[in-house]
Design an enzyme around this catalytic site. Structure first.
Site, short mmCIF file in Angstrom:
data_model
loop_
_atom_site.label_atom_id
_atom_site.label_comp_id
_atom_site.label_asym_id
_atom_site.label_seq_id
_atom_site.Cartn_x
_atom_site.Cartn_y
_atom_site.Cartn_z
N ASP A 101 -46.23 68.79 22.78
CA ASP A 101 -45.28 69.11 21.72
C ASP A 101 -44.77 70.52 21.92
O ASP A 101 -45.55 71.45 22.12
CB ASP A 101 -45.97 69.03 20.35
N ASP A 200 -40.01 69.46 18.91
CA ASP A 200 -40.11 69.36 17.46
C ASP A 200 -38.94 70.07 16.75
O ASP A 200 -38.56 71.18 17.15
CB ASP A 200 -41.44 70.01 17.04
N HIS A 330 -46.71 60.48 13.79
CA HIS A 330 -47.60 61.29 12.95
C HIS A 330 -46.96 61.72 11.63
O HIS A 330 -47.64 62.29 10.78
CB HIS A 330 -48.02 62.54 13.73
N ASP A 331 -45.64 61.48 11.47
CA ASP A 331 -44.95 61.84 10.23
C ASP A 331 -44.56 60.63 9.40
O ASP A 331 -44.00 60.77 8.32
CB ASP A 331 -43.66 62.63 10.56
#
Length: 550
Positions: A101, A200, A330-331
């Protein structure tokens, strides 16, 4: 090792790991790099070819690692740089690449740059961030995590900007010196041998320089910061420079988290000369809420809406470039809980929604636990949540007039903690994730839904093998996509075509049997989520049944 083609990433299947919750090797309740290394045989058996590992950098963990204090140090809870090198080396030996990331919209407030910026307002580091002088907030922007996007500097008449948590001050991309520091750091990671990055919040790096207020959109008197800070005019200059100074020098893959990008701009992002290899499209992923940040604004979506968004997404991506296809991350909440009626949330339906998206045109992403058919949890109190976004949404919903019970209901449905629960490897206490109580409570069903003898895992293994190593691999990887319109409202159907060969995918996303007319007589069925159901003679799809045939 043979030279990789420029677009080698089109042939990958990517598995996303949330390291804190994947596997705990040292029994402290927190997953780590050695834990990932121990599970490489599992990932190899599944058939994935690349791992995207969420942030493992040194961090105070206010936003679970997305607040980076040192881009070139591993956080001690995950291990050491030696652990990372060992993981990278062993994964590569198994034919599994690793991407990390990249979080460069903001840092942690514990990053050395920010500490220097606070310690001396005349230091060069003050201009690495966005500070405004004055004794009141510069505008009424609301951060993505709620509350004002401006935090007062202690002991000064000044504020700094944070579009996310107050512990995540935004970097000032207008400063060329800062940009060069970022590029040098990226290149050092690529020199190390990672295959690329998932990037991100990248559409937030350009802010409107007027820093003007806008009419409020909530009872707090604030307005979402995205109108002035997300995908703004001039961002292309930064993104082109980023690509030229880093990614272009290496044959790496880049996947942008590019929320707020209009479809007509997709070619700029992923076209022949685009900024990234591919981007995630959230238009269909956020079907359950009117806005990704206001969870109490639920949508009353129907299958026809999801089908329309999915078709529009795929057709746009096909014209512009390449897709990064996902149903979980993950969100996001668990797809089984989000997309399937509560009465049908079982292994068969988990396979069906898997098959629906997996054979789309683009690179498929599998999020840890998705291949087990994991579901959302049910928490009974806000104190059981770790995610700052969940806590913010709970209190914002109450401020908007909802009861505590309703606010908790919205958060349970949408919480980012839903997919961050520890990975259940077996039905032991704590699911074989750890011998001690994990950092976040397990899902309720882990004793039944885990990696041991799991039907959904076997199904994902079969889908991955079909895409990667079968007679129809060229069609599934390189073929065009077209959605079929002459099907019932609750059925999503598309055709993949390559060199005159066609493969059809049909999925019933409804709770009733659906009568369908197959485009042609079936020659071969490759995937059928309900294998005891003979579809070709009866022209019927059961609820949440998916088939792939030629």
């Amino acid at each position: 090792m043979q030279e990789l083609k420029r677009d080698w990433w089109k042939n990958e299947v990517i598995y996303q790991i949330y390291p804190k919750s994947f596997n705990d090797s040292n029994e402290d309740g927190i997953g780590d790099l050695e834990g990932i290394r121990q599970r490489l045989p599992y990932l190899k058996e599944l058939g994935v070819t690349m791992l995207w590992i969420c942030p493992i950098f040194k961090s105070p963990m206010n936003d679970n690692g997305y607040d980076i204090a040192d881009y070139e140090a591993i956080d001690p809870q995950f291990g050491t740089m030696e652990d990372f090198d060992l993981l990278l080396n062993e994964a590569n030996q198994l034919g599994i690449k690793i991407i990390l990331d990249l979080v460069v919209n903001h840092t942690s407030d514990e990053h050395e740059w920010f500490k220097q910026a606070l310690a001396d307002k005349n230091s060069k580091y003050r201009n690495y961030y966005i500070f405004k002088e004055g004794n009141k907030r510069p505008n009424n922007w609301r951060s993505q995590f709620g509350g004002s996007a401006w935090e007062k500097v202690l002991g000064e008449d000044a504020y700094y900007l944070h579009l996310f948590g107050k512990e995540q001050p935004d970097l000032n991309w207008e400063n060329p010196e800062l940009r060069q520091e970022i590029y040098a750091m990226i290149n050092r990671w690529l020199e190390k041998g990672i295959a690329g990055f998932r990037i991100d919040s990248i559409t937030f790096i350009k802010k409107d320089q007027d820093f003007a207020s806008l009419p409020a959109d909530g009872s707090d008197g604030l307005v979402s910061c995205k109108h002035k800070t997300r995908n703004r005019p001039g961002i292309g200059k930064f993104l082109n420079e980023l690509k030229k100074e880093t990614f272009e020098k290496y044959n790496c893959v880049t996947i942008g988290e590019a929320s707020g990008v209009d479809y007509k701009e997709y070619e700029e992002f992923i076209g022949k000369d685009g900024y990234f290899s591919m981007i995630f499209d959230f238009h269909y992923a956020d079907i359950d809420v009117e806005s990704g940040t206001d969870w109490f604004k639920r949508s009353n979506w129907q299958v026809k809406d999801f089908k329309q968004l999915l078709a529009q997404s795929q057709e746009t991506l096909q014209k512009a470039g390449w897709a990064a296809n996902f149903i979980e991350n993950h969100d996001q909440p668990r797809a089984l809980s989000k997309l399937v009626h509560p009465d049908f949330q079982n292994a068969h339906s988990a396979c069906a929604i898997g098959a629906l998206y997996f054979f789309l045109r683009g690179t498929p992403f599998v999020y840890q636990g998705q291949e087990l058919g994991m579901k959302n949890f049910q928490r009974s109190s806000i104190v059981e949540f770790n995610d700052i976004s969940s806590i913010d949404n709970f209190y914002r919903a109450i401020a908007e007039g909802y009861s505590e019970e309703a606010a908790l209901h919205f958060v349970n449905l949408r919480s980012r903690d839903n997919t961050r629960t520890p990975m259940p490897w077996n039905n032991d206490k704590y699911g074989g994730f750890s011998q001690v109580r994990p950092w976040l409570a397990m899902t309720q069903e882990y004793s039944e839904i885990n990696a041991k003898n799991n039907m959904v895992f076997e199904f994902y293994k079969k889908m991955i093998a079909l895409r990667q190593d079968s007679a129809i691999s060229p069609i599934l990887t390189n073929g065009t996509i077209a959605f079929l319109s002459n099907v019932p409202e609750n059925v999503i159907a598309y055709v993949r075509e390559y060199n005159g060969e066609r493969i059809y995918s049909f999925t019933n996303l409804g709770t009733e049997k659906e009568q369908v007319n197959w485009p042609k007589a079936m020659e071969h069925i490759f995937v059928n989520t309900h294998e005891n159901k003979i579809v070709e003679t009866e022209n019927v799809l059961l609820p949440y049944q998916s088939i792939l045939f030629k």
